[in-house]
Design a protein around this motif. Structure first.
Motif, PDB file in Angstrom:
ATOM      1  N   GLU A 254      27.665  35.985 109.077  1.00 38.42           N
ATOM      2  CA  GLU A 254      28.913  36.524 109.614  1.00 38.42           C
ATOM      3  C   GLU A 254      30.040  35.501 109.582  1.00 38.42           C
ATOM      4  O   GLU A 254      31.216  35.869 109.529  1.00 38.42           O
ATOM      5  N   MET A 255      29.711  34.205 109.595  1.00 35.13           N
ATOM      6  CA  MET A 255      30.749  33.189 109.543  1.00 35.13           C
ATOM      7  C   MET A 255      31.557  33.276 108.244  1.00 35.13           C
ATOM      8  O   MET A 255      32.705  32.818 108.180  1.00 35.13           O
ATOM      9  N   SER A 256      30.990  33.891 107.206  1.00 33.36           N
ATOM     10  CA  SER A 256      31.713  34.031 105.942  1.00 33.36           C
ATOM     11  C   SER A 256      32.960  34.895 106.092  1.00 33.36           C
ATOM     12  O   SER A 256      33.871  34.834 105.255  1.00 33.36           O
ATOM     13  N   THR A 257      33.030  35.702 107.171  1.00 32.29           N
ATOM     14  CA  THR A 257      34.225  36.524 107.374  1.00 32.29           C
ATOM     15  C   THR A 257      35.469  35.664 107.559  1.00 32.29           C
ATOM     16  O   THR A 257      36.586  36.112 107.259  1.00 32.29           O
ATOM     17  N   LEU A 258      35.302  34.419 108.058  1.00 33.63           N
ATOM     18  CA  LEU A 258      36.444  33.527 108.212  1.00 33.63           C
ATOM     19  C   LEU A 258      37.074  33.193 106.873  1.00 33.63           C
ATOM     20  O   LEU A 258      38.266  32.892 106.791  1.00 33.63           O
ATOM     21  N   LEU A 259      36.284  33.240 105.808  1.00 33.34           N
ATOM     22  CA  LEU A 259      36.765  32.867 104.478  1.00 33.34           C
ATOM     23  C   LEU A 259      37.082  34.072 103.613  1.00 33.34           C
ATOM     24  O   LEU A 259      37.978  34.011 102.767  1.00 33.34           O
ATOM     25  N   LEU A 260      36.356  35.177 103.815  1.00 29.28           N
ATOM     26  CA  LEU A 260      36.425  36.297 102.885  1.00 29.28           C
ATOM     27  C   LEU A 260      37.203  37.494 103.406  1.00 29.28           C
ATOM     28  O   LEU A 260      37.642  38.342 102.617  1.00 29.28           O
ATOM     29  N   ASP A 261      37.356  37.628 104.715  1.00 30.53           N
ATOM     30  CA  ASP A 261      38.014  38.792 105.306  1.00 30.53           C
ATOM     31  C   ASP A 261      39.160  38.307 106.186  1.00 30.53           C
ATOM     32  O   ASP A 261      38.929  37.790 107.273  1.00 30.53           O
ATOM     33  N   GLY A 262      40.372  38.465 105.735  1.00 34.24           N
ATOM     34  CA  GLY A 262      41.504  37.906 106.467  1.00 34.24           C
ATOM     35  C   GLY A 262      42.177  38.887 107.399  1.00 34.24           C
ATOM     36  O   GLY A 262      41.789  40.056 107.517  1.00 34.24           O
ATOM     37  N   GLN A 263      43.223  38.403 108.062  1.00 37.42           N
ATOM     38  CA  GLN A 263      44.062  39.224 108.933  1.00 37.42           C
ATOM     39  C   GLN A 263      45.517  38.959 108.548  1.00 37.42           C
ATOM     40  O   GLN A 263      45.960  37.819 108.584  1.00 37.42           O
ATOM     41  N   ASN A 264      46.237  40.018 108.212  1.00 38.66           N
ATOM     42  CA  ASN A 264      47.637  39.874 107.827  1.00 38.66           C
ATOM     43  C   ASN A 264      48.491  39.854 109.097  1.00 38.66           C
ATOM     44  O   ASN A 264      49.200  40.810 109.431  1.00 38.66           O
ATOM     45  N   VAL A 265      48.432  38.743 109.818  1.00 42.92           N
ATOM     46  CA  VAL A 265      49.072  38.619 111.123  1.00 42.92           C
ATOM     47  C   VAL A 265      50.537  38.238 110.943  1.00 42.92           C
ATOM     48  O   VAL A 265      50.871  37.394 110.102  1.00 42.92           O
ATOM     49  N   VAL A 266      51.408  38.853 111.736  1.00 46.54           N
ATOM     50  CA  VAL A 266      52.839  38.551 111.671  1.00 46.54           C
ATOM     51  C   VAL A 266      53.301  38.029 113.035  1.00 46.54           C
ATOM     52  O   VAL A 266      52.850  38.506 114.075  1.00 46.54           O
ATOM     53  N   PRO A 267      54.208  37.046 113.047  1.00 43.51           N
ATOM     54  CA  PRO A 267      54.663  36.440 114.306  1.00 43.51           C
ATOM     55  C   PRO A 267      55.806  37.235 114.943  1.00 43.51           C
ATOM     56  O   PRO A 267      56.901  36.710 115.193  1.00 43.51           O
ATOM     57  N   GLN A 268      55.575  38.500 115.205  1.00 45.81           N
ATOM     58  CA  GLN A 268      56.645  39.375 115.677  1.00 45.81           C
ATOM     59  C   GLN A 268      57.241  38.888 116.993  1.00 45.81           C
ATOM     60  O   GLN A 268      58.464  38.820 117.155  1.00 45.81           O
ATOM     61  N   ALA A 269      56.381  38.527 117.959  1.00 45.85           N
ATOM     62  CA  ALA A 269      56.876  38.121 119.277  1.00 45.85           C
ATOM     63  C   ALA A 269      57.655  36.814 119.203  1.00 45.85           C
ATOM     64  O   ALA A 269      58.727  36.679 119.807  1.00 45.85           O
ATOM     65  N   ALA A 270      57.141  35.834 118.462  1.00 43.83           N
ATOM     66  CA  ALA A 270      57.819  34.539 118.370  1.00 43.83           C
ATOM     67  C   ALA A 270      59.203  34.688 117.770  1.00 43.83           C
ATOM     68  O   ALA A 270      60.185  34.105 118.248  1.00 43.83           O
ATOM     69  N   LEU A 271      59.323  35.498 116.708  1.00 43.50           N
ATOM     70  CA  LEU A 271      60.624  35.692 116.069  1.00 43.50           C
ATOM     71  C   LEU A 271      61.571  36.457 116.986  1.00 43.50           C
ATOM     72  O   LEU A 271      62.768  36.143 117.067  1.00 43.50           O
ATOM     73  N   ALA A 272      61.036  37.463 117.687  1.00 46.34           N
ATOM     74  CA  ALA A 272      61.884  38.246 118.588  1.00 46.34           C
ATOM     75  C   ALA A 272      62.417  37.392 119.734  1.00 46.34           C
ATOM     76  O   ALA A 272      63.536  37.620 120.221  1.00 46.34           O
ATOM     77  N   LEU A 273      61.645  36.413 120.160  1.00 46.33           N
ATOM     78  CA  LEU A 273      62.058  35.538 121.257  1.00 46.33           C
ATOM     79  C   LEU A 273      63.000  34.427 120.792  1.00 46.33           C
ATOM     80  O   LEU A 273      63.529  33.677 121.612  1.00 46.33           O
ATOM     81  N   GLY A 274      63.160  34.300 119.486  1.00 45.45           N
ATOM     82  CA  GLY A 274      64.120  33.337 118.971  1.00 45.45           C
ATOM     83  C   GLY A 274      63.538  32.005 118.556  1.00 45.45           C
ATOM     84  O   GLY A 274      64.297  31.053 118.332  1.00 45.45           O
ATOM     85  N   TYR A 275      62.202  31.929 118.389  1.00 47.69           N
ATOM     86  CA  TYR A 275      61.638  30.650 117.916  1.00 47.69           C
ATOM     87  C   TYR A 275      62.037  30.430 116.458  1.00 47.69           C
ATOM     88  O   TYR A 275      61.888  31.320 115.613  1.00 47.69           O
ATOM     89  N   GLN A 276      62.523  29.223 116.158  1.00 46.97           N
ATOM     90  CA  GLN A 276      62.932  28.865 114.808  1.00 46.97           C
ATOM     91  C   GLN A 276      61.828  28.013 114.164  1.00 46.97           C
ATOM     92  O   GLN A 276      61.582  26.888 114.588  1.00 46.97           O
ATOM     93  N   PHE A 277      61.167  28.571 113.176  1.00 48.74           N
ATOM     94  CA  PHE A 277      60.089  27.837 112.508  1.00 48.74           C
ATOM     95  C   PHE A 277      60.658  26.680 111.704  1.00 48.74           C
ATOM     96  O   PHE A 277      61.621  26.850 110.941  1.00 48.74           O
ATOM     97  N   VAL A 278      60.055  25.514 111.867  1.00 44.79           N
ATOM     98  CA  VAL A 278      60.440  24.345 111.073  1.00 44.79           C
ATOM     99  C   VAL A 278      59.957  24.507 109.642  1.00 44.79           C
ATOM    100  O   VAL A 278      60.635  24.127 108.686  1.00 44.79           O
ATOM    101  N   HIS A 279      58.753  25.101 109.493  1.00 44.05           N
ATOM    102  CA  HIS A 279      58.161  25.312 108.161  1.00 44.05           C
ATOM    103  C   HIS A 279      57.783  26.787 108.032  1.00 44.05           C
ATOM    104  O   HIS A 279      56.614  27.156 108.195  1.00 44.05           O
ATOM    105  N   PRO A 280      58.764  27.651 107.729  1.00 37.14           N
ATOM    106  CA  PRO A 280      58.472  29.082 107.680  1.00 37.14           C
ATOM    107  C   PRO A 280      57.770  29.546 106.406  1.00 37.14           C
ATOM    108  O   PRO A 280      57.123  30.585 106.401  1.00 37.14           O
TER     109      PRO A 280
END
Length: 499
Positions: free
Chosen positions: A454-480
């Protein structure tokens, strides 16, 4: 049988144990090359490895007669002195795990036996006229030549780390004076408590907090290592029970936890992963209950694994409101951490649940080994390569934690990932390109799933996560974006490895 045969057998065992000790304990566990406080220990290791290289190569090809025998005897005694100094330094700066102590004991016994076997050989050589006589031992000589090249390479690597860490230490600003246990200020000046402070993200966070003049308390399993690596301005404890209830703690950052990617997820390993995070979070909340002054905020780190790792939904955008996937271990683990963290809300504490992607930085984590593989042309596409690979630069991981500490309107789940979502194939190609290489290899999914479970899921099955809350709160990414982040990491600089 040659008189040197048992010597070579014993040296082979010594080489194998030493290689394991270097790689597992010094590199992966203690991360010595990334710790400025480990400069002296690394210097001792470099000197010892240089001597071993001479011994391996010298005994493989020559008989050391006369004065040459005295020279190699002096080298062997010098190595013994270096080892004793290394033992003292380790006891001063870090607490060795049981396996490392056992291995050091075995290495010491093995070296004593080696000296015992070499004593009559050296005595016989001393009686001969001074000469360095060529005396090869067939394939054994070539094997020990390989051993010598290996330890010499490691010696050079450790020496370079010493020089780099000296530059880092010389350029680092002095820590601000802090209160120490027993001072009246110790109980009245607000502090930030950080668990997992000697880890990759934790050490970078603590360094910034201390440089900013903040008081910092750290929970660590190894107080000696924490004091040596984080500096005298940090109060290190190995149990939260050591913190008096009148201590004023303004904020808590919970980063503690054993490595998720590494050992197979056996039942015993799952219990370790769960306990290392959930038990610490429970202890943090218990501390809050008994403090006279409750903290303002708890920032508790979990991971994007909260959303599970279904290959069928891996490219579906996932924002903070997306649910977990019960039944998947990584999702259950993150959900359990967050459940315990939310108990602090009943105490009036603002709770931020930080869901981290893969943190990229030169000081640790996944990037150094990934970059090494890419430099060697061994970067690979894993499985079909279309699985999402959520990532964040170390600068932004620390930046989001500090953002959450400072902003009273930051609460609940925060996806700590960069806005530039990429697939695993895209990540591998961008990493290779940042180092002037290309991706030539592909690793089928089936062998990885068979080997890692099951540990192979870390390498083979991803999550398309988006930083919706951070951007909405106004965080400015240094390395976007990923190419910019990788260029930053690939750029040579004195502070690499400690940012």
């Amino acid at each position: 049988m040659s008189a040197m045969t048992p010597v070579f057998l014993l040296l082979s065992v010594q080489a194998a144990m030493g290689a394991f000790d270097n790689w597992w304990h010094h590199e992966l566990q203690a991360r010595l090359p990334q710790r400025p406080s480990a400069r002296y220990e690394l210097a001792l290791h470099a000197a010892r490895e240089a001597i071993y290289g001479v011994v391996f190569f010298g005994l493989a090809w020559f008989a050391w007669h006369g004065a040459w025998a005295a020279l190699i005897s002096a080298l062997l005694l010098t190595e013994l002195g270096i080892t004793l100094a290394d033992f003292l330094e380790e006891d001063r700066t870090r607490r060795l795990p049981p396996l490392e102590r056992v291995l050091h004991t075995l290495l010491t016994i093995s070296y004593g036996l080696f000296l015992g076997l070499m004593a009559p050989v050296l005595w016989g050589w001393l009686q001969q006229p001074t000469a360095l006589v060529v005396a090869p031992h067939g394939w054994v000589s070539w094997l020990f030549t390989a051993f010598a090249l290996g330890v010499w390479a490691w010696s050079v690597r450790n020496l370079r780390a010493v020089l780099r860490l000296r530059r880092v230490a010389a350029s680092a600003p002095a820590a601000q004076p802090q209160a120490v246990p027993g001072d009246s200020l110790h109980h009245t000046a607000p502090a930030t408590l950080v668990t997992g402070a000697t880890g990759f993200v934790g050490s970078a966070l603590v360094a910034q907090l201390v440089q900013g003049g903040q008081r910092v308390i750290v929970l660590t399993r190894d107080v000696l290592q924490a004091r040596a690596s984080l500096g005298p301005g940090v109060w290190a404890v190995d149990t939260l029970d050591a913190i008096p209830p009148e201590t004023r703690i303004d904020a808590v950052v919970q980063l503690a936890g054993a490595r998720v990617l590494g050992m197979p997820w056996t039942a015993a390993r799952r219990r370790v992963l769960l306990a290392s995070r959930v038990d610490t979070t429970m202890a943090v909340v218990a501390l809050m209950r008994r403090l006279h002054h409750r903290p303002r905020v708890l920032v508790s780190a979990s991971a994007v694994g909260f959303y599970g790792a279904s290959p069928n939904a891996s490219m579906e955008p996932l924002h903070e409101a997306a649910p977990p996937r019960p039944g998947e271990f990584q999702s259950d683990l993150c959900a359990a951490i967050e459940h315990e963290a939310r108990r602090a809300e009943a105490l009036g504490v603002r709770v931020v649940r930080l869901r981290l992607g893969v943190v990229l930085g030169n000081g640790g984590g996944a990037y150094p080994l990934q970059a090494l593989s890419a430099r060697l042309g061994l970067g690979a596409v894993l499985g079909h390569g279309r699985q999402a690979a959520p990532w964040i630069h170390l600068t932004d991981a620390v930046g989001l934690i500090r953002f959450a500490l400072a902003r009273n309107d930051v609460q609940g789940p925060i996806n700590a990932v960069a806005p530039d979502g990429v697939s695993q194939r895209g990540f591998a190609q961008a990493l290779a390109a940042s180092l002037g290489q290309r991706v030539w290899l592909a690793m089928p999914a089936a062998p990885l799933r068979w080997a890692l479970g099951e540990m192979s899921t870390l390498l083979l099955d991803g999550q398309n996560v988006v930083p919706q809350a951070a951007l909405a709160l106004g965080y400015q990414f240094v390395h976007p974006d990923l190419p910019g982040a990788l260029r930053d990491l690939a750029a040579p600089r004195a502070e690499a490895g400690t940012q």
